[in-house]
Design a protein around this motif. Structure first.
Motif, PDB file in Angstrom:
ATOM      1  N   LEU A   1       0.832  -1.204   0.000  1.00  0.00           N
ATOM      2  CA  LEU A   1       0.000   0.000   0.000  1.00  0.00           C
ATOM      3  C   LEU A   1       0.865   1.253   0.000  1.00  0.00           C
ATOM      4  O   LEU A   1       0.609   2.198  -0.751  1.00  0.00           O
ATOM      5  CB  LEU A   1      -0.922   0.000   1.217  1.00  0.00           C
ATOM      6  CG  LEU A   1      -1.861   1.205   1.328  1.00  0.00           C
ATOM      7  CD1 LEU A   1      -2.863   1.205   0.196  1.00  0.00           C
ATOM      8  CD2 LEU A   1      -2.580   1.202   2.679  1.00  0.00           C
ATOM      9  N   SER A   2       1.911   1.263   0.831  1.00  0.00           N
ATOM     10  CA  SER A   2       2.797   2.420   0.890  1.00  0.00           C
ATOM     11  C   SER A   2       3.552   2.602  -0.416  1.00  0.00           C
ATOM     12  O   SER A   2       3.711   3.727  -0.907  1.00  0.00           O
ATOM     13  CB  SER A   2       3.777   2.257   2.056  1.00  0.00           C
ATOM     14  OG  SER A   2       4.663   3.349   2.124  1.00  0.00           O
ATOM     15  N   ALA A   3       4.016   1.498  -0.994  1.00  0.00           N
ATOM     16  CA  ALA A   3       4.761   1.586  -2.252  1.00  0.00           C
ATOM     17  C   ALA A   3       3.896   2.148  -3.379  1.00  0.00           C
ATOM     18  O   ALA A   3       4.399   2.817  -4.284  1.00  0.00           O
ATOM     19  CB  ALA A   3       5.291   0.207  -2.637  1.00  0.00           C
ATOM     20  N   GLY A   4       2.594   1.900  -3.305  1.00  0.00           N
ATOM     21  CA  GLY A   4       1.701   2.424  -4.334  1.00  0.00           C
ATOM     22  C   GLY A   4       1.569   3.936  -4.317  1.00  0.00           C
ATOM     23  O   GLY A   4       1.059   4.529  -5.274  1.00  0.00           O
ATOM     24  N   LEU A   5       2.031   4.582  -3.249  1.00  0.00           N
ATOM     25  CA  LEU A   5       1.971   6.035  -3.150  1.00  0.00           C
ATOM     26  C   LEU A   5       3.229   6.723  -3.671  1.00  0.00           C
ATOM     27  O   LEU A   5       3.281   7.954  -3.707  1.00  0.00           O
ATOM     28  CB  LEU A   5       1.766   6.444  -1.687  1.00  0.00           C
ATOM     29  CG  LEU A   5       0.398   6.119  -1.084  1.00  0.00           C
ATOM     30  CD1 LEU A   5       0.446   6.281   0.435  1.00  0.00           C
ATOM     31  CD2 LEU A   5      -0.681   7.002  -1.683  1.00  0.00           C
ATOM     32  N   LYS A   6       4.212   5.956  -4.050  1.00  0.00           N
ATOM     33  CA  LYS A   6       5.502   6.530  -4.438  1.00  0.00           C
ATOM     34  C   LYS A   6       5.325   7.517  -5.589  1.00  0.00           C
ATOM     35  O   LYS A   6       4.762   7.207  -6.635  1.00  0.00           O
ATOM     36  CB  LYS A   6       6.485   5.429  -4.839  1.00  0.00           C
ATOM     37  CG  LYS A   6       7.891   5.943  -5.091  1.00  0.00           C
ATOM     38  CD  LYS A   6       8.861   4.788  -5.311  1.00  0.00           C
ATOM     39  CE  LYS A   6      10.267   5.290  -5.564  1.00  0.00           C
ATOM     40  NZ  LYS A   6      10.813   6.021  -4.397  1.00  0.00           N
ATOM     41  N   GLY A   7       5.819   8.729  -5.361  1.00  0.00           N
ATOM     42  CA  GLY A   7       5.792   9.756  -6.400  1.00  0.00           C
ATOM     43  C   GLY A   7       4.436  10.399  -6.625  1.00  0.00           C
ATOM     44  O   GLY A   7       4.298  11.219  -7.534  1.00  0.00           O
ATOM     45  N   THR A   8       3.414  10.072  -5.811  1.00  0.00           N
ATOM     46  CA  THR A   8       2.075  10.621  -6.044  1.00  0.00           C
ATOM     47  C   THR A   8       1.824  11.916  -5.276  1.00  0.00           C
ATOM     48  O   THR A   8       0.823  12.586  -5.522  1.00  0.00           O
ATOM     49  CB  THR A   8       0.997   9.611  -5.604  1.00  0.00           C
ATOM     50  OG1 THR A   8       1.097   9.387  -4.194  1.00  0.00           O
ATOM     51  CG2 THR A   8       1.166   8.287  -6.346  1.00  0.00           C
ATOM     52  N   ASN A   9       2.682  12.242  -4.326  1.00  0.00           N
ATOM     53  CA  ASN A   9       2.483  13.421  -3.489  1.00  0.00           C
ATOM     54  C   ASN A   9       1.168  13.337  -2.702  1.00  0.00           C
ATOM     55  O   ASN A   9       0.521  14.338  -2.415  1.00  0.00           O
ATOM     56  CB  ASN A   9       2.493  14.698  -4.325  1.00  0.00           C
ATOM     57  CG  ASN A   9       2.942  15.911  -3.522  1.00  0.00           C
ATOM     58  OD1 ASN A   9       3.829  15.804  -2.681  1.00  0.00           O
ATOM     59  ND2 ASN A   9       2.323  17.053  -3.772  1.00  0.00           N
ATOM     60  N   SER A  10       0.761  12.096  -2.382  1.00  0.00           N
ATOM     61  CA  SER A  10      -0.499  11.861  -1.691  1.00  0.00           C
ATOM     62  C   SER A  10      -0.274  10.985  -0.466  1.00  0.00           C
ATOM     63  O   SER A  10       0.797  10.400  -0.299  1.00  0.00           O
ATOM     64  CB  SER A  10      -1.508  11.161  -2.623  1.00  0.00           C
ATOM     65  OG  SER A  10      -1.719  11.907  -3.786  1.00  0.00           O
ATOM     66  N   TYR A  11      -1.285  10.881   0.373  1.00  0.00           N
ATOM     67  CA  TYR A  11      -1.238   9.945   1.487  1.00  0.00           C
ATOM     68  C   TYR A  11      -2.656   9.482   1.800  1.00  0.00           C
ATOM     69  O   TYR A  11      -3.635  10.160   1.471  1.00  0.00           O
ATOM     70  CB  TYR A  11      -0.581  10.572   2.730  1.00  0.00           C
ATOM     71  CG  TYR A  11      -1.213  11.832   3.253  1.00  0.00           C
ATOM     72  CD1 TYR A  11      -2.195  11.803   4.238  1.00  0.00           C
ATOM     73  CD2 TYR A  11      -0.810  13.081   2.775  1.00  0.00           C
ATOM     74  CE1 TYR A  11      -2.762  12.965   4.739  1.00  0.00           C
ATOM     75  CE2 TYR A  11      -1.364  14.251   3.269  1.00  0.00           C
ATOM     76  CZ  TYR A  11      -2.347  14.191   4.248  1.00  0.00           C
ATOM     77  OH  TYR A  11      -2.905  15.345   4.738  1.00  0.00           O
ATOM     78  N   TYR A  12      -2.755   8.320   2.398  1.00  0.00           N
ATOM     79  CA  TYR A  12      -4.044   7.788   2.818  1.00  0.00           C
ATOM     80  C   TYR A  12      -4.307   8.219   4.260  1.00  0.00           C
ATOM     81  O   TYR A  12      -3.408   8.212   5.093  1.00  0.00           O
ATOM     82  CB  TYR A  12      -4.067   6.265   2.719  1.00  0.00           C
ATOM     83  CG  TYR A  12      -3.969   5.751   1.312  1.00  0.00           C
ATOM     84  CD1 TYR A  12      -4.880   6.163   0.340  1.00  0.00           C
ATOM     85  CD2 TYR A  12      -2.973   4.854   0.949  1.00  0.00           C
ATOM     86  CE1 TYR A  12      -4.785   5.693  -0.965  1.00  0.00           C
ATOM     87  CE2 TYR A  12      -2.877   4.374  -0.348  1.00  0.00           C
ATOM     88  CZ  TYR A  12      -3.779   4.795  -1.297  1.00  0.00           C
ATOM     89  OH  TYR A  12      -3.698   4.328  -2.579  1.00  0.00           O
TER      90      TYR A  12
END
Length: 376
Positions: free
Chosen positions: A186-197
């Motif tokens: 889940l964390s790796a899917g945020l890489k480079g998105t400038n987002s967070y859950y």
């Protein structure tokens, strides 16, 4: 007595005898009839007794059967209630929640146009490595116990799963969960998105406000107080070095990095404590490293009197003191001639100091939370 009288007497005697014989015969018949009826009466009484026993047994068994049936029905109803509840909980986990109830994806640009770029746990690695400690690219083991393609492991499920352990300050459980494949993925899917859950309280515009949990890239988490999309108040920040590899030293000394204390403007501000989880078996002989730094932080930088402890390759803990001003340490002794400066002095042994490279005496603090150099 003449012959006629004798005949008459004999005739009377015969009639009397015949009558007596008939009376006896009738008596025998009556007795015989009575004897014949007794077995029948006994049989009828036995049948009646058996019927009474059967009726009594049936009366005793019927309530028990009714109880068994009722119990069975109650169990079936309870099982159905449990099934319905489980199905409802499953739907609650995988279905998207409203901002007040569940996890949402929060874009920094959606929170406020004035949000500082220092929310850098959501920025790519290449923009942050300039300020990260040399030992940050360490690793810990990923525990692979589930199917990474299991669609039930949604972000809502994961946030709901972890949040109670943060709320209870059960950091051992948080560590274990963070090392599961579903969390790493889940964390790796945020890489480079400038987002967070995020899961927790929000304001009218949907920005984090109150108490909540955020998951960033690089296996990074924050749990605590928020104010209109900014980390503010008391909070805890963690980064777990999972799957990273220091290609130069490959010693993986640091396993995790954390900060617990006061926040404002999305950065550590106020009293707090920085901590590193250190694998002392990876330290070289006679090597020591910082484990805890406690004191005042200003915009993520050490500012004021600071207390620290180190741990060496034998596990020995030593205590140190230092004074910093906005990330720059005052020197206990100047060794600039050889490119070093003494920034930490050992408690109870003031003649013993710990040195760092002269060029490193700047931006001392929570470097992983600071604004990248190239953006300053």
């Amino acid at each position: 007595m003449n012959l006629m009288e004798q005949n008459n007497d004999r005739h009377k005697d015969d009639e009397f005898e015949d009558e007596r014989i008939m009376r006896l015969a009738r008596q025998d018949k009556s007795e015989g009839d009575g004897q014949d009826k007794r077995p029948l009466i006994a049989a009828l009484l036995g049948i009646i007794l058996i019927l009474l026993i059967c009726i009594i047994v049936l009366l005793l068994l019927l309530p028990a059967r009714k109880t068994d049936t009722t119990t069975s029905m109650d169990v079936e109803e309870l099982q159905q209630d449990i099934t319905d509840y489980a199905e409802q909980q499953k739907q609650n986990d995988v279905m998207p929640k409203t901002p007040e109830q569940g996890a949402i994806v929060v874009e920094k640009s959606d929170i406020t146009s004035k949000a500082p770029d220092s929310q850098q746990t959501g920025t790519p690695d290449q923009t942050t490595t300039a300020l990260e400690p040399e030992t940050t690219d360490k690793t810990a083991i990923v525990v692979d116990i589930e199917d990474e393609n299991d669609i039930s492991y949604t972000k809502e499920f994961i946030l709901n799963e972890m949040m109670p352990f943060f709320a209870d300050n059960n950091l051992d459980a948080v560590w274990d969960l963070a090392h599961l494949k579903r969390y790493v993925k889940l964390s790796a899917g945020l890489k480079g998105t400038n987002s967070y859950y995020y899961r927790g309280d929000v304001d009218a515009s949907g920005a984090p406000d109150g108490i909540g949990l955020a998951i960033y890239e690089n296996n990074t988490y924050y749990y605590g107080s928020w104010s209109h999309g900014m980390r503010s108040g008391d909070g805890r920040w963690y980064r777990y070095y999972i799957g990273a590899d220091d290609k130069i030293t490959n010693n993986k000394v640091y396993q995790a990095h954390s900060y617990s204390g006061q926040w404002s403007n999305d950065l550590p501000n106020g009293e707090g404590a920085e901590h590193y989880d250190v694998d002392t078996t990876k330290l070289d002989v006679r090597e020591r490293t910082l484990q805890n730094v406690i004191g005042n932080f200003t915009d993520g930088l050490y500012n004021g009197e600071m207390y620290a402890n180190t741990v060496d390759y034998t596990g020995t803990v030593e205590e140190w003191e230092g004074v910093a001003s906005n990330g720059v340490f005052e020197l206990w002794r100047d060794m600039s001639a050889i490119g070093e400066c003494s920034v930490w002095r050992k408690l109870n042994e003031p003649d013993l100091c710990m040195d760092i490279d002269k060029d490193d005496n700047k931006n001392q603090g929570m470097r992983e939370l600071l604004k990248p150099k190239e953006d300053k």
